[in-house]
Enzyme design. Structure first.
Site, PDB file in Angstrom:
ATOM      1  N   ARG A   1     -38.501  -7.971 -39.870  1.00 23.00           N
ATOM      2  CA  ARG A   1     -38.855  -8.045 -38.456  1.00 23.00           C
ATOM      3  C   ARG A   1     -40.121  -7.226 -38.228  1.00 23.00           C
ATOM      4  O   ARG A   1     -40.159  -6.036 -38.533  1.00 23.00           O
ATOM      5  CB  ARG A   1     -37.699  -7.501 -37.627  1.00 23.00           C
TER       6      ARG A   1
ATOM      7  N   THR B   1     -43.872  -6.959 -32.695  1.00 21.39           N
ATOM      8  CA  THR B   1     -43.572  -8.194 -31.955  1.00 21.39           C
ATOM      9  C   THR B   1     -42.078  -8.509 -31.961  1.00 21.39           C
ATOM     10  O   THR B   1     -41.622  -9.329 -31.170  1.00 21.39           O
ATOM     11  CB  THR B   1     -44.300  -9.389 -32.605  1.00 21.39           C
TER      12      THR B   1
ATOM     13  N   ASP C   1     -28.872   1.033 -37.865  1.00 21.26           N
ATOM     14  CA  ASP C   1     -29.572   0.119 -38.773  1.00 21.26           C
ATOM     15  C   ASP C   1     -28.632  -0.205 -39.938  1.00 21.26           C
ATOM     16  O   ASP C   1     -28.340   0.658 -40.775  1.00 21.26           O
ATOM     17  CB  ASP C   1     -30.869   0.769 -39.281  1.00 21.26           C
TER      18      ASP C   1
ATOM     19  N   ASP D   1     -29.981   0.474 -43.516  1.00 24.51           N
ATOM     20  CA  ASP D   1     -30.050   1.912 -43.833  1.00 24.51           C
ATOM     21  C   ASP D   1     -28.668   2.487 -44.071  1.00 24.51           C
ATOM     22  O   ASP D   1     -28.456   3.305 -44.974  1.00 24.51           O
ATOM     23  CB  ASP D   1     -30.729   2.674 -42.683  1.00 24.51           C
TER      24      ASP D   1
HETATM   25  N1  URA Z   1     -30.680  -4.653 -37.121  1.00 26.50           N
HETATM   26  C1  URA Z   1     -29.868  -3.593 -37.348  1.00 26.50           C
HETATM   27  O1  URA Z   1     -29.684  -3.167 -38.483  1.00 26.50           O
HETATM   28  N2  URA Z   1     -29.252  -3.006 -36.293  1.00 26.50           N
HETATM   29  C2  URA Z   1     -29.420  -3.437 -35.031  1.00 26.50           C
HETATM   30  O2  URA Z   1     -28.842  -2.870 -34.112  1.00 26.50           O
HETATM   31  C3  URA Z   1     -30.283  -4.548 -34.822  1.00 26.50           C
HETATM   32  C4  URA Z   1     -30.902  -5.132 -35.882  1.00 26.50           C
END
Ligand code: URA
Length: 215
Positions: free
Chosen positions: A110, A114, A206, A209
């Site tokens: 991503r 943007t 995330d 992560d």
């Molecule tokens: N990607 C993620 O890892 N967590 C989110 O909250 C949104 C996208």
């Protein structure tokens, strides 16, 4: 957590108590990566069970040690396609129950400014046209990555695609529904918000992560 009454017909929010308890483990910020990975694998098995409930089987005859009896085989092959990198965490859950599955990979990141998807890798099984295709991505946030991945799968011939995620939000659901209304979504929860960085709130942070101990 969310009034799911107005969700599109193709959205399935698990009501299984084990899904709810494992999701709580995933949400807790104190959960370490090893426990997080295990809970992702286990919750994926449970969501997979719900998603595969509508799959067709063909009858076979099975010989037990004592007699023959009716049995069943899946009518279509199984393809599991994680979106890199966080979707990888869900793959082991699928392979635990469907070890014969073919595995594809789609790389999408991503663009942080943007929030649009940029596709950088795709390697897919050749028989998607005759497969049940499970697209794996823990977070259905803006929905842009899922839409891009579904477009890639359809271009490769997939016509029976289901999205398995752990947490979704309205924006992501609406985005996928508007572009690919034929793709059912199986999720453990629909959360109320998407923040301005594209994270689901409360969500679980995330997912990549947390799975891999990065970030
Ligand atoms: N990607 C993620 O890892 N967590 C989110 O909250 C949104 C996208």
């Amino acid at each position: 957590m969310h009034d799911a009454a107005n969700k599109p017909a193709g959205v399935h929010v698990s009501e299984h108590p084990l899904v709810a308890t494992k999701l709580s483990i995933l949400r807790a910020k104190t959960t370490a990566p090893d426990e997080f990975r295990r809970a992702v694998e286990e919750i994926t098995v449970l969501l997979f069970t719900e998603a595969s409930q509508c799959w067709s089987t063909a009858p076979i005859e099975v010989e037990t040690p004592l007699a023959s009896c009716p049995g069943a085989v899946l009518q279509r092959a199984v393809a599991a396609v994680p979106i890199l990198r966080a979707g990888l965490g869900m793959l082991d859950g699928i392979l635990r129950v469907a070890p014969e599955a073919n595995v594809g990979h789609i790389g999408i990141y991503r663009d942080e400014e943007t929030l649009r998807p940029v596709s950088y890798f795709s390697r897919l099984p050749v028989n998607l046209a005759s497969s049940e295709t499970l697209l794996l991505d823990p977070m259905l946030a803006t929905g842009h990555s899922a839409c891009e991945a579904v477009a890639i799968l359809k271009a490769a011939g997939a016509d029976r695609i289901q999205l398995l995620c752990l947490v979704a939000c309205d924006a992501g659901i609406a985005q996928l529904d508007s572009q690919h209304g034929d793709v059912p979504i199986f999720t453990a929860a629909i959360d109320p918000e998407l923040n301005d960085r594209g994270y689901i709130v409360p969500g679980l942070g995330d997912a990549g992560d947390r799975l891999f101990g990065t970030g």
